[in-house]
Design a protein around this motif. Sequence first.
Motif, short mmCIF file in Angstrom:
data_model
loop_
_atom_site.label_atom_id
_atom_site.label_comp_id
_atom_site.label_asym_id
_atom_site.label_seq_id
_atom_site.Cartn_x
_atom_site.Cartn_y
_atom_site.Cartn_z
N ILE A 1 -8.60 17.10 -8.14
CA ILE A 1 -8.12 15.47 -8.15
C ILE A 1 -6.81 15.59 -7.32
CG2 ILE A 1 -6.88 14.03 -9.70
CD1 ILE A 1 -8.99 14.79 -11.94
N GLN A 2 -5.94 16.77 -7.27
CA GLN A 2 -4.87 16.85 -6.83
C GLN A 2 -5.12 16.71 -5.29
OE1 GLN A 2 -2.68 20.08 -8.28
NE2 GLN A 2 -1.49 18.84 -9.24
N ILE A 3 -5.98 17.34 -4.85
CA ILE A 3 -6.45 17.50 -3.10
C ILE A 3 -6.99 16.05 -2.96
CG2 ILE A 3 -7.99 18.61 -1.69
CD1 ILE A 3 -7.71 21.09 -3.09
N PHE A 4 -7.97 15.57 -3.69
CA PHE A 4 -8.28 14.23 -3.41
C PHE A 4 -7.22 13.25 -3.23
CE2 PHE A 4 -10.11 10.09 -4.69
CZ PHE A 4 -11.05 9.64 -3.78
N SER A 5 -6.29 12.95 -4.27
CA SER A 5 -5.23 12.19 -4.30
C SER A 5 -4.34 12.50 -2.91
CB SER A 5 -4.37 12.38 -5.65
OG SER A 5 -3.72 13.42 -5.74
N SER A 6 -4.19 13.78 -2.56
CA SER A 6 -3.33 14.00 -1.29
C SER A 6 -4.03 13.34 -0.14
CB SER A 6 -3.01 15.30 -1.17
OG SER A 6 -2.52 15.98 -2.23
N TYR A 7 -5.21 13.46 0.00
CA TYR A 7 -6.03 12.97 1.01
C TYR A 7 -5.88 11.40 1.10
CZ TYR A 7 -8.19 17.39 2.37
OH TYR A 7 -8.43 18.65 3.09
N VAL A 8 -6.14 10.90 -0.24
CA VAL A 8 -6.18 9.18 -0.16
C VAL A 8 -4.74 8.82 0.12
CG1 VAL A 8 -6.05 7.34 -1.85
CG2 VAL A 8 -7.89 9.23 -2.00
N MET A 9 -3.46 9.54 -0.31
CA MET A 9 -2.28 9.25 0.17
C MET A 9 -2.15 9.29 1.66
SD MET A 9 1.43 10.52 -1.56
CE MET A 9 0.63 11.31 -2.75
N GLY A 10 -2.57 10.45 1.94
CA GLY A 10 -2.46 10.67 3.64
C GLY A 10 -2.93 9.54 4.45
N ILE A 11 -4.17 9.28 3.90
CA ILE A 11 -4.81 8.06 4.52
C ILE A 11 -4.16 6.80 4.42
CG2 ILE A 11 -6.86 6.65 4.35
CD1 ILE A 11 -8.40 9.12 3.76
N GLY A 12 -3.58 6.45 3.01
CA GLY A 12 -2.79 5.31 2.80
C GLY A 12 -1.53 5.16 3.92
N VAL A 13 -0.92 6.46 4.07
CA VAL A 13 0.34 6.64 4.84
C VAL A 13 -0.19 6.04 6.46
CG1 VAL A 13 1.98 8.20 5.89
CG2 VAL A 13 1.80 7.92 3.41
N LEU A 14 -1.28 6.71 6.88
CA LEU A 14 -1.82 6.39 8.12
C LEU A 14 -2.03 5.20 8.30
CD1 LEU A 14 -2.67 7.80 10.91
CD2 LEU A 14 -4.92 8.28 9.93
N ILE A 15 -2.61 4.48 7.37
CA ILE A 15 -3.10 3.01 7.44
C ILE A 15 -1.91 2.06 7.45
CG2 ILE A 15 -4.07 0.88 6.22
CD1 ILE A 15 -6.26 2.83 5.15
N ALA A 16 -0.70 2.61 6.71
CA ALA A 16 0.60 1.84 6.72
C ALA A 16 1.19 1.86 8.19
CB ALA A 16 1.26 2.25 5.73
N LEU A 17 1.02 3.09 8.81
CA LEU A 17 1.69 3.40 10.04
C LEU A 17 0.92 2.54 11.13
CD1 LEU A 17 3.64 4.84 11.53
CD2 LEU A 17 2.15 6.78 11.85
N ILE A 18 -0.59 2.32 11.00
CA ILE A 18 -1.10 1.72 12.11
C ILE A 18 -0.74 0.37 11.78
CG2 ILE A 18 -3.47 0.82 12.50
CD1 ILE A 18 -4.28 3.85 11.73
N MET A 19 -0.70 -0.17 10.61
CA MET A 19 -0.39 -1.71 10.23
C MET A 19 1.10 -1.94 10.85
SD MET A 19 -3.05 -3.16 9.52
CE MET A 19 -2.44 -4.64 8.75
N LYS A 20 1.93 -0.99 10.94
CA LYS A 20 3.42 -1.30 11.16
C LYS A 20 3.30 -1.36 12.79
CE LYS A 20 7.73 -1.71 10.66
NZ LYS A 20 8.37 -3.06 10.14
N ILE A 21 2.47 -0.55 13.50
CA ILE A 21 2.41 -0.57 14.93
C ILE A 21 1.96 -1.87 15.34
CG2 ILE A 21 1.31 0.53 16.92
CD1 ILE A 21 1.69 3.03 15.61
N ILE A 22 0.70 -2.08 14.86
CA ILE A 22 0.30 -3.65 15.03
C ILE A 22 1.16 -4.74 14.86
CG2 ILE A 22 -1.56 -5.18 14.29
CD1 ILE A 22 -3.38 -2.91 13.77
N GLN A 23 1.92 -4.80 13.45
CA GLN A 23 2.96 -5.85 13.52
C GLN A 23 4.08 -5.80 14.44
OE1 GLN A 23 5.06 -5.21 9.77
NE2 GLN A 23 5.78 -6.98 9.59
N THR A 24 4.44 -4.68 14.96
CA THR A 24 5.57 -4.74 15.84
C THR A 24 4.94 -5.09 17.16
OG1 THR A 24 6.46 -2.69 14.85
CG2 THR A 24 6.86 -3.02 17.06
N ARG A 25 3.91 -4.87 17.53
CA ARG A 25 3.32 -5.28 18.73
C ARG A 25 3.21 -6.86 18.77
NH1 ARG A 25 -1.12 -0.65 20.59
NH2 ARG A 25 0.27 0.70 21.30
N LEU A 26 2.69 -7.19 17.52
CA LEU A 26 2.47 -8.91 17.60
C LEU A 26 3.88 -9.36 17.52
CD1 LEU A 26 -0.24 -9.00 14.83
CD2 LEU A 26 -0.35 -9.66 17.08
#
Length: 108
Positions: free
Chosen positions: A7-32
């Motif tokens: 569960i800890q490993i899975f939650s770490s992956y999910v958190m990492g994916i969430g951070v990656l998605i947030a970073l991508i969204m921030k880049i898109i928002q900045t470009r817009l």
Amino acid sequence: MTTLDSIQIFSSYVMGIGVLIALIMKIIQTRLSIKQMKLDFFTEYTRRYQEIILHLLENINKPDFDFSTLKEADHEKFDETMRYIRVYFDLWSEEYYLHQEGKIVNSP
């Protein structure tokens, strides 16, 4: 490996994916935001040029236009025209400076 470890490993992956998605969204928002700022900048310059052009005489671009006859015929209109010509060159100078500084570029 226990269930808790899984569960800890899975939650770490999910958190990492969430951070990656947030970073991508921030880049898109900045470009817009940058695109919107450029559009606003262009719109403001267009508005300022249009304001100047609307106050210049209709025949000012004709080859036979003569400022000296305008000055003799209508001194107030001559003064107003000269004022807007100075504003036009100020705006052009500002735009040239911004271009030289790399703040605005010509589109291909």
